[in-house]
Design a protein around this motif. Sequence first.
Motif, PDB file in Angstrom:
ATOM      1  N   ARG A 137     -14.730  -1.124   5.458  1.00  0.00           N
ATOM      2  CA  ARG A 137     -15.748  -0.187   5.949  1.00  0.00           C
ATOM      3  C   ARG A 137     -16.288  -0.652   7.292  1.00  0.00           C
ATOM      4  NH1 ARG A 137     -20.377   0.279   3.812  1.00  0.00           N
ATOM      5  NH2 ARG A 137     -20.411  -1.582   2.485  1.00  0.00           N
ATOM      6  N   SER A 164     -14.531  -5.644  -0.881  1.00  0.00           N
ATOM      7  CA  SER A 164     -15.145  -4.837   0.175  1.00  0.00           C
ATOM      8  C   SER A 164     -15.323  -5.670   1.436  1.00  0.00           C
ATOM      9  CB  SER A 164     -16.497  -4.291  -0.288  1.00  0.00           C
ATOM     10  OG  SER A 164     -17.052  -3.446   0.694  1.00  0.00           O
ATOM     11  N   GLU A 175      -6.655  -5.172  -4.182  1.00  0.00           N
ATOM     12  CA  GLU A 175      -7.110  -3.968  -3.487  1.00  0.00           C
ATOM     13  C   GLU A 175      -8.263  -4.326  -2.552  1.00  0.00           C
ATOM     14  OE1 GLU A 175      -6.168  -0.133  -6.287  1.00  0.00           O
ATOM     15  OE2 GLU A 175      -8.064  -1.158  -6.571  1.00  0.00           O
ATOM     16  N   THR A 204      -9.932   5.398   4.837  1.00  0.00           N
ATOM     17  CA  THR A 204     -10.212   5.995   3.528  1.00  0.00           C
ATOM     18  C   THR A 204      -9.333   5.439   2.415  1.00  0.00           C
ATOM     19  OG1 THR A 204      -8.696   7.808   4.057  1.00  0.00           O
ATOM     20  CG2 THR A 204     -11.024   8.137   4.571  1.00  0.00           C
ATOM     21  N   ARG A 205      -8.179   4.877   2.763  1.00  0.00           N
ATOM     22  CA  ARG A 205      -7.276   4.404   1.715  1.00  0.00           C
ATOM     23  C   ARG A 205      -7.572   2.952   1.356  1.00  0.00           C
ATOM     24  NH1 ARG A 205      -4.705   3.651   6.511  1.00  0.00           N
ATOM     25  NH2 ARG A 205      -3.365   1.815   6.773  1.00  0.00           N
ATOM     26  N   LEU A 206      -7.254   2.583   0.125  1.00  0.00           N
ATOM     27  CA  LEU A 206      -7.356   1.190  -0.307  1.00  0.00           C
ATOM     28  C   LEU A 206      -6.112   0.447   0.159  1.00  0.00           C
ATOM     29  CD1 LEU A 206      -8.700   1.476  -3.973  1.00  0.00           C
ATOM     30  CD2 LEU A 206      -9.903   0.515  -2.012  1.00  0.00           C
ATOM     31  N   SER A 240       0.846  -1.203   0.000  1.00  0.00           N
ATOM     32  CA  SER A 240       0.000   0.000   0.000  1.00  0.00           C
ATOM     33  C   SER A 240       0.874   1.243   0.000  1.00  0.00           C
ATOM     34  CB  SER A 240      -0.922   0.007   1.226  1.00  0.00           C
ATOM     35  OG  SER A 240      -1.788  -1.103   1.218  1.00  0.00           O
ATOM     36  N   SER A 290     -11.528   3.896  12.076  1.00  0.00           N
ATOM     37  CA  SER A 290     -12.385   4.083  10.911  1.00  0.00           C
ATOM     38  C   SER A 290     -12.900   5.527  10.915  1.00  0.00           C
ATOM     39  CB  SER A 290     -13.564   3.099  10.960  1.00  0.00           C
ATOM     40  OG  SER A 290     -14.364   3.341  12.107  1.00  0.00           O
ATOM     41  N   ASN A 320     -11.020  -2.704   0.328  1.00  0.00           N
ATOM     42  CA  ASN A 320     -11.653  -1.546   0.952  1.00  0.00           C
ATOM     43  C   ASN A 320     -12.333  -2.009   2.242  1.00  0.00           C
ATOM     44  OD1 ASN A 320     -12.913   0.993   1.354  1.00  0.00           O
ATOM     45  ND2 ASN A 320     -14.762   0.230   0.346  1.00  0.00           N
ATOM     46  N   PRO A 331     -12.113  -3.551  -6.176  1.00  0.00           N
ATOM     47  CA  PRO A 331     -11.637  -3.768  -4.806  1.00  0.00           C
ATOM     48  C   PRO A 331     -12.554  -4.714  -4.038  1.00  0.00           C
ATOM     49  CG  PRO A 331     -11.635  -1.428  -5.361  1.00  0.00           C
ATOM     50  CD  PRO A 331     -12.354  -2.131  -6.472  1.00  0.00           C
ATOM     51  N   ARG A 340      -3.478  -2.774  -0.101  1.00  0.00           N
ATOM     52  CA  ARG A 340      -2.984  -3.739  -1.086  1.00  0.00           C
ATOM     53  C   ARG A 340      -2.429  -4.925  -0.316  1.00  0.00           C
ATOM     54  NH1 ARG A 340      -2.949  -3.625  -6.102  1.00  0.00           N
ATOM     55  NH2 ARG A 340      -3.744  -1.778  -7.166  1.00  0.00           N
TER      56      ARG A 340
END
Length: 227
Positions: free
Chosen positions: A131, A189, A127, A152-154, A89, A149, A129, A187, A156
Motif C-alpha cells: 500500500r 502488509s 502473500e 490491487t493484487r496480492l 503471483s 499504486s 499486500n 498477507p 506471492r
Amino acid sequence: MQGSARVVCFRAPMRHALAALTLAAFLAAAPAFAVSKEAQVRQRNGQKFFKEGNYVGALVEFQEALREDGGYELLFDIGQCEARLNHYSEAMEALDRYLREGGAGIPKRDFDAVMKERDAIRKKTAEVNVRVEGEPADVTLDGESLGKSPITRLLRLTAGPKVFRATREGFKPAEKTVDIVPGPGLPISVVLNPVELGKEPAVLEIDTDPAGAALFVDGKAVGTAPL
C-alpha cells in the motif's frame, strides 16, 4: 396400409427430434478445447517446449493459443509454466482462473492436479499486500517495476529480504526492506509513504548534563539522554 403409413410418418419426425435433442445436450456438456487450427498448433508447440524444459517458449505458445480462441484448459498449462519460472503471483492467477472458468466441468484428475500445484506454491511463498498512501506512485520490488499504486493484487513472494520502493514526483522516495517468511497466514502488509520535499521530519539530538536523564516528548517517554 393407410394406417401403417401414418404411423411411419409420425415416428420419423420424432426420431429426428430426439436425435437433435441428444446432440444439443452432448455439445452443451462437452468441455472447451482449442478450437482453431492456429490454437491447436500453438498448444502442441507449447507442450513440446514444456517437455524440453523450455518454459519461456512454452509460456509464449500457450498464451498465444489462448488468444487464438483456445479453451480454458490452457490456463493450467500457463499456470505450470509461470510456476516453473518462479512467477508465483501470475501462476496462482492462471490456476484460479482455470478453476473459475472450468467449474463443474473440470475432470477430477485435473482438479486434483491443479490443487496440488496451488498447494506447492502456497508452501514456498507468502502473500504480500503493498500500500502507498496518497496519490499514485511508481512502485518497485528489488528494482523491478510493479506499476503504479494502488497495487490491487496480492503478490506471492519467496523467502528472503525484499526491497520495496515508492517514488512520486515532488516527494522523497519511500523504501522498506521486508524479510519474507513463506507459509500460510494473513498477507504481509507493506506500507510506503513518500514524504513531500521540503516537509521532511526534523532531526533532534538531545543530551543532558549529567547524562542518563529520562526524556519525554509531549508527556510520552522516549528514552534517556543522550538521544
